[in-house]
Write an enzyme that holds these catalytic residues in place. Structure first.
Site, PDB file in Angstrom:
ATOM      1  NE  ARG A   1      57.755 -14.992 -36.641  1.00 27.39           N
ATOM      2  CZ  ARG A   1      58.627 -14.809 -35.663  1.00 27.39           C
ATOM      3  NH1 ARG A   1      59.122 -15.845 -35.016  1.00 27.39           N
ATOM      4  NH2 ARG A   1      59.021 -13.605 -35.323  1.00 27.39           N
TER       5      ARG A   1
ATOM      6  NE  ARG B   1      59.020  -0.965 -30.887  1.00 29.81           N
ATOM      7  CZ  ARG B   1      59.499  -2.146 -31.214  1.00 29.81           C
ATOM      8  NH1 ARG B   1      60.358  -2.754 -30.419  1.00 29.81           N
ATOM      9  NH2 ARG B   1      59.141  -2.740 -32.332  1.00 29.81           N
TER      10      ARG B   1
ATOM     11  NE  ARG C   1      54.972  -3.858 -34.415  1.00 27.23           N
ATOM     12  CZ  ARG C   1      56.241  -4.016 -34.723  1.00 27.23           C
ATOM     13  NH1 ARG C   1      57.054  -2.993 -34.669  1.00 27.23           N
ATOM     14  NH2 ARG C   1      56.703  -5.184 -35.095  1.00 27.23           N
TER      15      ARG C   1
ATOM     16  CG  ASP D   1      61.772  -8.594 -37.968  1.00 30.61           C
ATOM     17  OD1 ASP D   1      61.457  -7.688 -37.174  1.00 30.61           O
ATOM     18  OD2 ASP D   1      61.535  -9.795 -37.742  1.00 30.61           O
TER      19      ASP D   1
ATOM     20  CG  ASN E   1      53.237  -4.364 -38.293  1.00 33.36           C
ATOM     21  OD1 ASN E   1      53.819  -4.181 -39.358  1.00 33.36           O
ATOM     22  ND2 ASN E   1      53.693  -5.257 -37.405  1.00 33.36           N
TER      23      ASN E   1
HETATM   24  C1  FPP Z   1      60.046  -4.222 -38.136  1.00 38.76           C
HETATM   25  O1  FPP Z   1      60.896  -3.967 -37.079  1.00 38.76           O
HETATM   26  C2  FPP Z   1      59.754  -3.046 -38.944  1.00 38.76           C
HETATM   27  C3  FPP Z   1      58.528  -2.434 -39.091  1.00 38.76           C
HETATM   28  C4  FPP Z   1      57.306  -2.886 -38.399  1.00 38.76           C
HETATM   29  C5  FPP Z   1      58.347  -1.294 -39.976  1.00 38.76           C
HETATM   30  C6  FPP Z   1      59.521  -1.038 -40.860  1.00 38.76           C
HETATM   31  C7  FPP Z   1      59.270  -0.179 -41.992  1.00 38.76           C
HETATM   32  C8  FPP Z   1      60.135   0.743 -42.446  1.00 38.76           C
HETATM   33  C9  FPP Z   1      61.367   1.130 -41.758  1.00 38.76           C
HETATM   34  C10 FPP Z   1      59.871   1.359 -43.750  1.00 38.76           C
HETATM   35  C11 FPP Z   1      59.088   2.592 -43.684  1.00 38.76           C
HETATM   36  C12 FPP Z   1      57.672   2.303 -43.604  1.00 38.76           C
HETATM   37  C13 FPP Z   1      56.834   2.966 -42.843  1.00 38.76           C
HETATM   38  C14 FPP Z   1      55.408   2.542 -42.764  1.00 38.76           C
HETATM   39  C15 FPP Z   1      57.327   4.119 -42.071  1.00 38.76           C
HETATM   40  P1  FPP Z   1      60.371  -4.314 -35.619  1.00 38.76           P
HETATM   41  O2  FPP Z   1      59.816  -3.076 -35.020  1.00 38.76           O
HETATM   42  O3  FPP Z   1      59.415  -5.450 -35.678  1.00 38.76           O
HETATM   43  O4  FPP Z   1      61.692  -4.743 -34.927  1.00 38.76           O
HETATM   44  P2  FPP Z   1      61.820  -5.717 -33.676  1.00 38.76           P
HETATM   45  O5  FPP Z   1      61.324  -7.069 -34.107  1.00 38.76           O
HETATM   46  O6  FPP Z   1      63.288  -5.698 -33.405  1.00 38.76           O
HETATM   47  O7  FPP Z   1      61.014  -5.122 -32.573  1.00 38.76           O
END
Ligand code: FPP
Length: 255
Positions: A208, A38, A76, A25, A73
């Site tokens: 969480r 992002r 998004r 995260d 997800n």
């Molecule tokens: C959470 O950060 C991360 C993700 C939703 C995906 C993370 C997965 C990888 C980096 C591994 C590779 C996998 C794939 C499917 C390419 P966030 O975007 O929720 O961060 P934030 O809460 O700061 O917005």
């Protein structure tokens, strides 16, 4: 800068958790802090993941399971989802190469049926190409939700029991002896080859579970640092293991 050797030294008298799960995260916030899109946060997250998989296999973690894309997800933007899966495809050959170098096996959990045929084939290929790895099992949760996994497991169990029974009518005695236990149920979960995690790490300070392995994490120790995922380098994993070693795991019992 701390060298790898110093990290190994810090770990030498510690118990290494056998099974570790990570909720990745903070990629978005990492990018935002740098005024970057992002997508670049996710790219940095993939680089960190590559580093942590390699290090985990070297220090003796046997199962590493990461929450890469949840059933939620999909809410998004299409641009972000497309970018994530572009990255996934880009990283698959690297993950396979590293798995071969570290003699590791890659595994995927989640409901893959929502993905395109091409994506499903990529996932199958990733598992097939690495299936002989014995040093560590690295698992990615994709289109994964814990409640969804439990419901899918109940459906599989139901079909198995009906088939086993050859569609006859059940007697009361048979129903009393269905033999559905925690241990038998576990076999229907996506994680049936993965022992319950000893340690769960969630980066970025969020406290969480977000629907990640609710069944499997019942007795797991949690470590939730403020560090954003792209900044979670080897030393952060060492700190997580140091913290894990201070825990007194009683599994509901007493000493
Ligand atoms: C959470 O950060 C991360 C993700 C939703 C995906 C993370 C997965 C990888 C980096 C591994 C590779 C996998 C794939 C499917 C390419 P966030 O975007 O929720 O961060 P934030 O809460 O700061 O917005």
């Amino acid at each position: 800068m701390t060298s790898d050797l110093e990290f190994y030294d810090r770990l030498k008298d510690l118990k290494i958790p056998n099974s570790v799960a990570i909720i990745l995260d903070g990629n978005g916030r990492w990018a935002q802090k740098r005024n970057l899109p992002r997508e670049l946060g996710h790219k940095a997250g993939c680089d960190t993941l590559e580093e942590i998989i390699d290090y985990a296999s070297k220090i003796g973690i046997k199962y590493l399971t990461v929450y890469a894309f949840s059933t939620e997800n999909w809410k998004r933007s299409k641009e972000e989802i497309d970018a994530l899966f572009r990255l996934f495809k880009l990283y698959v050959p690297i993950i396979i190469d590293n798995a071969h170098k570290n003699n590791s096996r890659c595994y995927i959990i989640g409901d893959l049926s929502r993905f395109s045929k091409e994506m499903q084939d990529t996932c199958k290929m990733l598992m097939e190409e690495t299936k002989s790895g014995t040093n560590m099992v690295f698992t990615m949760a994709l289109n994964y939700g814990g409640r969804d996994e439990i419901i899918r497991a109940i459906n599989k169990l139901f079909i198995a029991k009906i088939t086993e029974h050859n569609n006859k009518e059940w007697t009361k005695k048979e129903l009393d002896n269905l033999d559905i236990t925690e241990d038998s149920f576990k076999n229907y979960l996506d994680t049936n080859i993965i022992p319950d995690p000893d340690l769960l790490i969630r980066t970025s300070g969020e406290m969480r579970l977000s629907n990640f392995m609710p069944w499997q994490l019942a007795y797991t120790e949690f470590y939730m640092p403020e560090t954003l995922w792209p900044d979670f380098h080897k030393e952060e994993l060492v700190k997580a293991i140091e913290s894990y070693n201070k825990r007194d795991r009683r599994f509901g019992g007493r000493k």
